[in-house]
Motif scaffolding. Sequence first.
Motif, PDB file in Angstrom:
ATOM      1  N   ASP A  94       0.817  -1.214   0.000  1.00  0.00           N
ATOM      2  CA  ASP A  94       0.000   0.000   0.000  1.00  0.00           C
ATOM      3  C   ASP A  94       0.851   1.264   0.000  1.00  0.00           C
ATOM      4  O   ASP A  94       0.436   2.300  -0.533  1.00  0.00           O
ATOM      5  N   LEU A  95       2.027   1.206   0.611  1.00  0.00           N
ATOM      6  CA  LEU A  95       2.923   2.360   0.552  1.00  0.00           C
ATOM      7  C   LEU A  95       3.355   2.638  -0.881  1.00  0.00           C
ATOM      8  O   LEU A  95       3.559   3.788  -1.270  1.00  0.00           O
ATOM      9  N   ARG A  96       3.476   1.575  -1.674  1.00  0.00           N
ATOM     10  CA  ARG A  96       3.882   1.748  -3.073  1.00  0.00           C
ATOM     11  C   ARG A  96       2.727   2.177  -3.962  1.00  0.00           C
ATOM     12  O   ARG A  96       2.912   2.957  -4.898  1.00  0.00           O
ATOM     13  N   THR A  97       1.526   1.672  -3.685  1.00  0.00           N
ATOM     14  CA  THR A  97       0.438   1.814  -4.661  1.00  0.00           C
ATOM     15  C   THR A  97      -0.764   2.625  -4.185  1.00  0.00           C
ATOM     16  O   THR A  97      -1.543   3.092  -5.016  1.00  0.00           O
ATOM     17  N   ARG A  98      -0.941   2.794  -2.863  1.00  0.00           N
ATOM     18  CA  ARG A  98      -2.181   3.410  -2.387  1.00  0.00           C
ATOM     19  C   ARG A  98      -1.963   4.581  -1.439  1.00  0.00           C
ATOM     20  O   ARG A  98      -2.915   5.075  -0.833  1.00  0.00           O
ATOM     21  N   LEU A  99      -0.745   5.032  -1.297  1.00  0.00           N
ATOM     22  CA  LEU A  99      -0.470   6.116  -0.361  1.00  0.00           C
ATOM     23  C   LEU A  99      -1.217   7.379  -0.776  1.00  0.00           C
ATOM     24  O   LEU A  99      -1.063   7.874  -1.889  1.00  0.00           O
ATOM     25  N   GLY A 100      -2.047   7.888   0.119  1.00  0.00           N
ATOM     26  CA  GLY A 100      -2.818   9.093  -0.158  1.00  0.00           C
ATOM     27  C   GLY A 100      -4.176   8.845  -0.769  1.00  0.00           C
ATOM     28  O   GLY A 100      -4.968   9.777  -0.921  1.00  0.00           O
ATOM     29  N   VAL A 101      -4.473   7.589  -1.122  1.00  0.00           N
ATOM     30  CA  VAL A 101      -5.781   7.270  -1.702  1.00  0.00           C
ATOM     31  C   VAL A 101      -6.834   7.294  -0.605  1.00  0.00           C
ATOM     32  O   VAL A 101      -6.673   6.649   0.436  1.00  0.00           O
ATOM     33  N   GLN A 102      -7.900   8.038  -0.826  1.00  0.00           N
ATOM     34  CA  GLN A 102      -8.970   8.141   0.162  1.00  0.00           C
ATOM     35  C   GLN A 102      -9.762   6.845   0.205  1.00  0.00           C
ATOM     36  O   GLN A 102     -10.299   6.392  -0.799  1.00  0.00           O
TER      37      GLN A 102
END
Length: 327
Positions: free
Chosen positions: A296-304
């Motif tokens: 998730d740090l690679r692909t979803r960081l900041g995604v609400q």
Amino acid sequence: MEDVILSQIIDLTLDKIISLLDRLNKPEVSAVIHDKASRINVERVIRTEDDIEGSSFRRWVDNFSTVASLGSNATADKLKLHIKWASQAKWAFSEQIETLFCPGGQDLPSWINNIYKLGRYWVAAKVMVKLAVKQPSLFTSMHVSIIETPPSQSFTPGGNKKALSDVLQRLTEQDDTQDLIAQLGKVWLTDDPESRFRKACHLTLTVHAEMQLLSFYDDHPELTPRFLFMGTSKKACFLCHQLMSRHPLDIGVSACHQKLYPSWQPAECTQSKARKSHKVLLWELSRYLEQIVARDLRTRLGVQRPRTLDSTAGPSFPTTSSLPSTW
């Protein structure tokens, strides 16, 4: 029988029920209810004055102030009536409630979730009776034991001023994590992500009920139930569900609400064999969680992400279950 069980539930959880009522009895909540009730959209919610369903919903809304004003001195009989009222929010009027209070697909206000929580006490009583009718042998052979709640434990990251940086280096296998820390600062709305992380890591750890029961059966294998299903009035949290799915007993639960509690901790086992098995399970779970976080740090960081309901706000019956027409 359902009323008898509900009375016992009220006796056991009165403090939680009163707490939910206190949250509903707030001026801002009453103001919203009064405003919406006085301006119910005739075309979308109540089509005609003769519409039985719409009239019932209007009466349900009108009863809100009575429920919210109940105090700690309310009798069990009054609480039963209003808990049944609350159960209608999910099972009878959810569509009307969303139309009236959540126009345009807005998130449910927290006070509506509190009504859902209140109504689940009645649902729990009905489910228990329904199960007893279908599977009486589960109750006639039941063994009742008291399980002492493990004491809470404190957790802190110690004096490490670079705790966040160290964690990110281990998860991402990168020496330079400053860019990642800066991104986290934007997501957390802070100029000091390290300090924010350290404060978040000061926790009081508790053992959830599912873990206490699992540990009990590990220590007393002779009492392992024939029907390997854990009946709870709440859905299991993410970590309880993950550990139970890896456990050799493979005890099932009704559902998982996918919420992760940082204060979660496993229960200790007294049997040496069980302790060794638990160490392996916890190591596997830790590795799995680290992989998820790294991904998730690679692909979803900041995604609400959509707001996750807790264990008492969602539906408790399976979607295939049917409810009686009278409540």
